[in-house]
Design a protein around this motif. Structure first.
Motif, PDB file in Angstrom:
ATOM      1  N   VAL A  32       0.853  -1.197   0.000  1.00 44.17           N
ATOM      2  CA  VAL A  32       0.000   0.000   0.000  1.00 44.17           C
ATOM      3  C   VAL A  32       0.886   1.244   0.000  1.00 44.17           C
ATOM      4  N   ARG A  33       0.478   2.253  -0.740  1.00 45.33           N
ATOM      5  CA  ARG A  33       1.237   3.512  -0.758  1.00 45.33           C
ATOM      6  C   ARG A  33       1.210   4.166   0.610  1.00 45.33           C
ATOM      7  N   LEU A  34       2.306   4.817   0.963  1.00 40.84           N
ATOM      8  CA  LEU A  34       2.493   5.395   2.294  1.00 40.84           C
ATOM      9  C   LEU A  34       1.297   6.219   2.753  1.00 40.84           C
ATOM     10  N   ARG A  35       0.838   7.148   1.944  1.00 39.96           N
ATOM     11  CA  ARG A  35      -0.246   8.044   2.367  1.00 39.96           C
ATOM     12  C   ARG A  35      -1.590   7.334   2.526  1.00 39.96           C
ATOM     13  N   ARG A  36      -1.654   6.080   2.133  1.00 42.59           N
ATOM     14  CA  ARG A  36      -2.892   5.309   2.270  1.00 42.59           C
ATOM     15  C   ARG A  36      -2.810   4.282   3.396  1.00 42.59           C
ATOM     16  N   THR A  37      -1.695   4.273   4.114  1.00 41.00           N
ATOM     17  CA  THR A  37      -1.553   3.346   5.241  1.00 41.00           C
ATOM     18  C   THR A  37      -2.319   3.863   6.447  1.00 41.00           C
ATOM     19  N   PHE A  38      -2.698   2.946   7.306  1.00 37.52           N
ATOM     20  CA  PHE A  38      -3.423   3.393   8.505  1.00 37.52           C
ATOM     21  C   PHE A  38      -2.549   4.281   9.355  1.00 37.52           C
ATOM     22  N   THR A 173      -2.455 -12.061   3.902  1.00 43.91           N
ATOM     23  CA  THR A 173      -1.755 -11.678   5.138  1.00 43.91           C
ATOM     24  C   THR A 173      -1.760 -10.178   5.357  1.00 43.91           C
ATOM     25  N   HIS A 174      -1.626  -9.417   4.278  1.00 42.99           N
ATOM     26  CA  HIS A 174      -1.459  -7.969   4.379  1.00 42.99           C
ATOM     27  C   HIS A 174      -2.734  -7.219   4.012  1.00 42.99           C
ATOM     28  N   LEU A 175      -2.945  -6.113   4.698  1.00 44.10           N
ATOM     29  CA  LEU A 175      -4.127  -5.290   4.476  1.00 44.10           C
ATOM     30  C   LEU A 175      -4.094  -4.591   3.126  1.00 44.10           C
ATOM     31  N   SER A 176      -5.261  -4.483   2.512  1.00 44.91           N
ATOM     32  CA  SER A 176      -5.439  -3.691   1.291  1.00 44.91           C
ATOM     33  C   SER A 176      -5.700  -2.232   1.704  1.00 44.91           C
ATOM     34  N   GLU A 177      -5.874  -1.369   0.707  1.00 43.52           N
ATOM     35  CA  GLU A 177      -6.238   0.022   1.023  1.00 43.52           C
ATOM     36  C   GLU A 177      -7.533   0.061   1.825  1.00 43.52           C
ATOM     37  N   GLU A 178      -8.505  -0.758   1.449  1.00 46.88           N
ATOM     38  CA  GLU A 178      -9.761  -0.782   2.203  1.00 46.88           C
ATOM     39  C   GLU A 178      -9.513  -1.240   3.643  1.00 46.88           C
ATOM     40  N   GLY A 179      -8.633  -2.220   3.814  1.00 44.05           N
ATOM     41  CA  GLY A 179      -8.278  -2.673   5.156  1.00 44.05           C
ATOM     42  C   GLY A 179      -7.641  -1.567   5.973  1.00 44.05           C
ATOM     43  N   HIS A 180      -6.769  -0.780   5.359  1.00 42.38           N
ATOM     44  CA  HIS A 180      -6.139   0.343   6.053  1.00 42.38           C
ATOM     45  C   HIS A 180      -7.162   1.419   6.412  1.00 42.38           C
ATOM     46  N   ARG A 181      -8.129   1.674   5.518  1.00 38.63           N
ATOM     47  CA  ARG A 181      -9.197   2.639   5.835  1.00 38.63           C
ATOM     48  C   ARG A 181     -10.016   2.138   7.029  1.00 38.63           C
ATOM     49  N   HIS A 182     -10.325   0.848   7.021  1.00 39.36           N
ATOM     50  CA  HIS A 182     -11.091   0.258   8.120  1.00 39.36           C
ATOM     51  C   HIS A 182     -10.335   0.407   9.438  1.00 39.36           C
ATOM     52  N   VAL A 183      -9.057   0.073   9.456  1.00 41.03           N
ATOM     53  CA  VAL A 183      -8.256   0.195  10.684  1.00 41.03           C
ATOM     54  C   VAL A 183      -8.213   1.644  11.137  1.00 41.03           C
ATOM     55  N   THR A 184      -8.038   2.562  10.214  1.00 42.68           N
ATOM     56  CA  THR A 184      -8.007   3.988  10.562  1.00 42.68           C
ATOM     57  C   THR A 184      -9.279   4.394  11.298  1.00 42.68           C
TER      58      THR A 184
END
Length: 196
Positions: A32-38, A173-184
């Motif tokens: 995932v791109r840095l600015r899209r990480t949780f 194993t690793h979160l997608s952009e949607e996963g990072h949005r959810h965690v955020t």
């Protein structure tokens, strides 16, 4: 999931301290791109709400303490060296790396307790993020339960992310952009419940 407002609140108190991201590859943002990480999004939301001061560390808006493919041992051993003075918020994410080898697990869990103890001792508002990969084993689930109990002993809330194809990339194993949005959204919900 919880909605996260992004505007600066009127009359927000002057921010102090920063946000620290402790964890492994999901915290680093593998795939995932840095600015899209949780970690990046959480820091942005905290700063916009006036809850943390701007951070200027290697061009980031937060203190990045993630090490891919690692458990909490490094963070525990180097805690005083890697923790910035005045840290105010933190996330801790190591679950996919807490499965397996029963010979080393007690040492790894002691390290995790050391990290949580250090954060609690400094009064850092902390949320533990537990990411369940597609391949989650019985051992991993047992270690999650131990982590939840440990977090509760320090008064830290836990965000659990179960495997869901839309929240994970193809490796399971690793979160997608949607996963990072959810965690955020989930982490911000827990941070905003902390007393100010």
């Amino acid at each position: 999931g919880a909605a996260v407002a992004t505007g600066d609140p009127p009359g927000a108190p002057e921010a102090t301290g920063g946000y620290v991201a402790l964890g492994a590859s999901n915290t680093c943002g593998h795939h995932v791109r840095l600015r899209r990480t949780f970690r990046f999004r959480i820091a942005d939301h905290l700063r916009r709400r006036g809850l943390i001061a701007p951070v200027a560390e290697r061009g980031l808006n937060h203190y990045n303490r993630c090490v891919a493919a690692m458990g909490p041992t490094y963070a525990a051993m180097c805690f005083d060296a890697i923790m910035p003075a005045g840290a105010r918020y933190a996330t801790v994410e190591y679950l996919p790396n807490l499965g397996g080898d029963n010979r080393t697990l007690p040492r790894v869990m002691r390290a995790l307790r050391g990290v949580m103890h250090g954060l609690a001792g400094r009064g850092v508002r902390t949320v533990v993020v537990e990411v369940f990969p597609e391949w989650a084993t019985a051992d991993l689930r047992r270690n999650h339960e131990a982590t939840v109990q440990m977090a509760a002993s320090f008064g830290f809330p836990v965000v659990r992310v179960d495997f869901n194809k839309s929240r994970f990339v193809a490796d399971g194993t690793h979160l997608s952009e949607e996963g990072h949005r959810h965690v955020t959204a989930e982490v911000m919900d827990r941070f905003l419940r902390y007393p100010t």
